[in-house]
Design an enzyme around this catalytic site. Sequence first.
Site, PDB file in Angstrom:
ATOM      1  N   SER A  29       0.823  -1.221   0.000  1.00 51.42           N
ATOM      2  CA  SER A  29       0.000   0.000   0.000  1.00 51.42           C
ATOM      3  C   SER A  29       0.852   1.264   0.000  1.00 51.42           C
ATOM      4  O   SER A  29       1.670   1.464   0.894  1.00 51.42           O
ATOM      5  CB  SER A  29      -0.877   0.055   1.254  1.00 51.42           C
ATOM      6  OG  SER A  29      -1.723  -1.048   1.294  1.00 51.42           O
ATOM      7  N   HIS A  60      -3.534   0.623  -5.068  1.00 48.41           N
ATOM      8  CA  HIS A  60      -2.884  -0.541  -5.684  1.00 48.41           C
ATOM      9  C   HIS A  60      -3.204  -0.492  -7.173  1.00 48.41           C
ATOM     10  O   HIS A  60      -4.359  -0.514  -7.557  1.00 48.41           O
ATOM     11  CB  HIS A  60      -3.423  -1.848  -5.097  1.00 48.41           C
ATOM     12  CG  HIS A  60      -2.939  -2.121  -3.712  1.00 48.41           C
ATOM     13  ND1 HIS A  60      -2.061  -3.130  -3.420  1.00 48.41           N
ATOM     14  CD2 HIS A  60      -3.211  -1.514  -2.544  1.00 48.41           C
ATOM     15  CE1 HIS A  60      -1.808  -3.130  -2.116  1.00 48.41           C
ATOM     16  NE2 HIS A  60      -2.506  -2.161  -1.568  1.00 48.41           N
ATOM     17  N   HIS A  82      -5.263  -9.386  -1.367  1.00 49.14           N
ATOM     18  CA  HIS A  82      -5.382  -9.617   0.073  1.00 49.14           C
ATOM     19  C   HIS A  82      -6.505 -10.603   0.353  1.00 49.14           C
ATOM     20  O   HIS A  82      -7.534 -10.608  -0.331  1.00 49.14           O
ATOM     21  CB  HIS A  82      -5.708  -8.302   0.794  1.00 49.14           C
ATOM     22  CG  HIS A  82      -4.720  -7.213   0.574  1.00 49.14           C
ATOM     23  ND1 HIS A  82      -4.772  -6.384  -0.524  1.00 49.14           N
ATOM     24  CD2 HIS A  82      -3.655  -6.813   1.310  1.00 49.14           C
ATOM     25  CE1 HIS A  82      -3.770  -5.522  -0.455  1.00 49.14           C
ATOM     26  NE2 HIS A  82      -3.075  -5.758   0.645  1.00 49.14           N
ATOM     27  N   TYR A  84      -8.491 -10.306   2.775  1.00 47.72           N
ATOM     28  CA  TYR A  84      -9.697  -9.569   3.191  1.00 47.72           C
ATOM     29  C   TYR A  84     -10.542  -9.103   2.009  1.00 47.72           C
ATOM     30  O   TYR A  84     -11.704  -8.725   2.180  1.00 47.72           O
ATOM     31  CB  TYR A  84      -9.340  -8.375   4.098  1.00 47.72           C
ATOM     32  CG  TYR A  84      -8.548  -7.265   3.448  1.00 47.72           C
ATOM     33  CD1 TYR A  84      -9.110  -6.402   2.518  1.00 47.72           C
ATOM     34  CD2 TYR A  84      -7.202  -7.066   3.779  1.00 47.72           C
ATOM     35  CE1 TYR A  84      -8.372  -5.381   1.928  1.00 47.72           C
ATOM     36  CE2 TYR A  84      -6.460  -6.051   3.208  1.00 47.72           C
ATOM     37  CZ  TYR A  84      -7.057  -5.218   2.288  1.00 47.72           C
ATOM     38  OH  TYR A  84      -6.317  -4.223   1.707  1.00 47.72           O
ATOM     39  N   GLU A  85      -9.968  -9.132   0.806  1.00 50.88           N
ATOM     40  CA  GLU A  85     -10.768  -8.753  -0.362  1.00 50.88           C
ATOM     41  C   GLU A  85     -11.754  -9.866  -0.734  1.00 50.88           C
ATOM     42  O   GLU A  85     -12.606  -9.669  -1.595  1.00 50.88           O
ATOM     43  CB  GLU A  85      -9.857  -8.461  -1.552  1.00 50.88           C
ATOM     44  CG  GLU A  85      -9.010  -7.205  -1.368  1.00 50.88           C
ATOM     45  CD  GLU A  85      -8.032  -6.996  -2.511  1.00 50.88           C
ATOM     46  OE1 GLU A  85      -8.433  -6.412  -3.535  1.00 50.88           O
ATOM     47  OE2 GLU A  85      -6.868  -7.421  -2.388  1.00 50.88           O
ATOM     48  N   ALA A 112       2.446  -1.978   4.343  1.00 50.92           N
ATOM     49  CA  ALA A 112       2.179  -0.954   5.355  1.00 50.92           C
ATOM     50  C   ALA A 112       1.719  -1.717   6.591  1.00 50.92           C
ATOM     51  O   ALA A 112       0.978  -2.693   6.481  1.00 50.92           O
ATOM     52  CB  ALA A 112       1.090  -0.019   4.866  1.00 50.92           C
ATOM     53  N   SER A 211      -1.218  -8.725   5.272  1.00 51.29           N
ATOM     54  CA  SER A 211      -0.686  -9.318   4.032  1.00 51.29           C
ATOM     55  C   SER A 211       0.602 -10.069   4.338  1.00 51.29           C
ATOM     56  O   SER A 211       0.852 -10.459   5.466  1.00 51.29           O
ATOM     57  CB  SER A 211      -0.424  -8.197   3.012  1.00 51.29           C
ATOM     58  OG  SER A 211       0.639  -7.363   3.454  1.00 51.29           O
ATOM     59  N   ASN A 234       1.507   3.781  11.103  1.00 51.48           N
ATOM     60  CA  ASN A 234       0.777   4.286  12.288  1.00 51.48           C
ATOM     61  C   ASN A 234       1.158   3.426  13.476  1.00 51.48           C
ATOM     62  O   ASN A 234       1.587   2.288  13.303  1.00 51.48           O
ATOM     63  CB  ASN A 234      -0.742   4.183  12.047  1.00 51.48           C
ATOM     64  CG  ASN A 234      -1.162   2.760  11.701  1.00 51.48           C
ATOM     65  OD1 ASN A 234      -0.982   2.298  10.565  1.00 51.48           O
ATOM     66  ND2 ASN A 234      -1.680   2.047  12.681  1.00 51.48           N
TER      67      ASN A 234
HETATM   68  N1  HPA Z   1      -3.186  -2.754  11.468  1.00 52.68           N
HETATM   69  C1  HPA Z   1      -3.240  -3.616  10.446  1.00 52.68           C
HETATM   70  N2  HPA Z   1      -2.811  -3.330   9.230  1.00 52.68           N
HETATM   71  C2  HPA Z   1      -2.282  -2.109   9.029  1.00 52.68           C
HETATM   72  C3  HPA Z   1      -2.201  -1.156  10.048  1.00 52.68           C
HETATM   73  C4  HPA Z   1      -2.667  -1.500  11.344  1.00 52.68           C
HETATM   74  O1  HPA Z   1      -2.615  -0.714  12.311  1.00 52.68           O
HETATM   75  N3  HPA Z   1      -1.617  -0.049   9.502  1.00 52.68           N
HETATM   76  C5  HPA Z   1      -1.370  -0.341   8.207  1.00 52.68           C
HETATM   77  N4  HPA Z   1      -1.773  -1.580   7.914  1.00 52.68           N
END
Ligand code: HPA
Length: 276
Positions: A29, A60, A82, A84-85, A112, A211, A234
């Site tokens: 990402s 993407h 992914h 989750y998709e 990410a 992922s 984050n």
């Molecule tokens: N959790 C899961 N996946 C993520 C996060 C997160 O805090 N940040 C970026 N991808």
Amino acid sequence: MHIEQIREAADAIRSRVTGTPVIGVILGSGLGEYADRFSSPTILPYEDIPHFPKSTVPGHKGRLVFQEMHGRLIMAMQGRFHYYEGYDMETVTFPVRVMGQLGVRRLILTNAAGGVNTGFEAGDLMLITDHINYMGVNPLRGAHEPEFGERFPDMSHVYHPDDARVFEAVAQERGIRLRKGVYMAFSGPSYETPAEIRMARTLGADAVGMSTVPEAIVATQMGMRVSGVSCVTNLAAGIEGAKLDHADVMAAANRAKDMFIALIDGVIQEFCRKEQ
Ligand code: HPA
């Protein structure tokens, strides 16, 4: 996914690309821009490759980009699939199977991720030293295809220590702070709760994401050397008390991307030299 479909996808790619890719990189990402900077790329949109799924996540692109570097061909995926998709694990890992079929020997996985280690800061890059598969599924479940590798592959050294040293050397040379740690994969797409993040930390995770682990398992089964780097976009849920938001995740990945590109570029150049 059956071996025939993997072969057909690999044959279609071979008919459009000169040479054998030896290094593969999956750009996560917000990190896809690396391949936009290639000087003489061959671009194959996923929809032009038989049996390739389509990417549904904003940020993407959904294409393969090939580039020769130091006489070696590298293969980048801009956009991954992914769990989750809604794809099954065979579909999620289909491109990795195709990479293996094409001859890729080293695979770099990027993503990410949320920082679980309280010493991390948003924007940090983390070299993945090991993973925890918490997705509740394994991509190798199902009929065993001996041509792919073992039924019960050893996972003691998924992230190759020699390749990890290359990342560390490049980071040091280029003045990039590189953290190290364990990546724990959740199925998503909801972010984790603060309690889940405390659990992840107790279990030994430094970062969490949605992922990478399925791809690492399949690549390991196929005998590829895997390395991985997370962009900590984050701090994970509950650490700072702030709300998590996909747009903020993408913006943070975007801010870290120059550093990320400098690292990946240096590592790929070094890998190309090692593949001579
Ligand atoms: N959790 C899961 N996946 C993520 C996060 C997160 O805090 N940040 C970026 N991808």
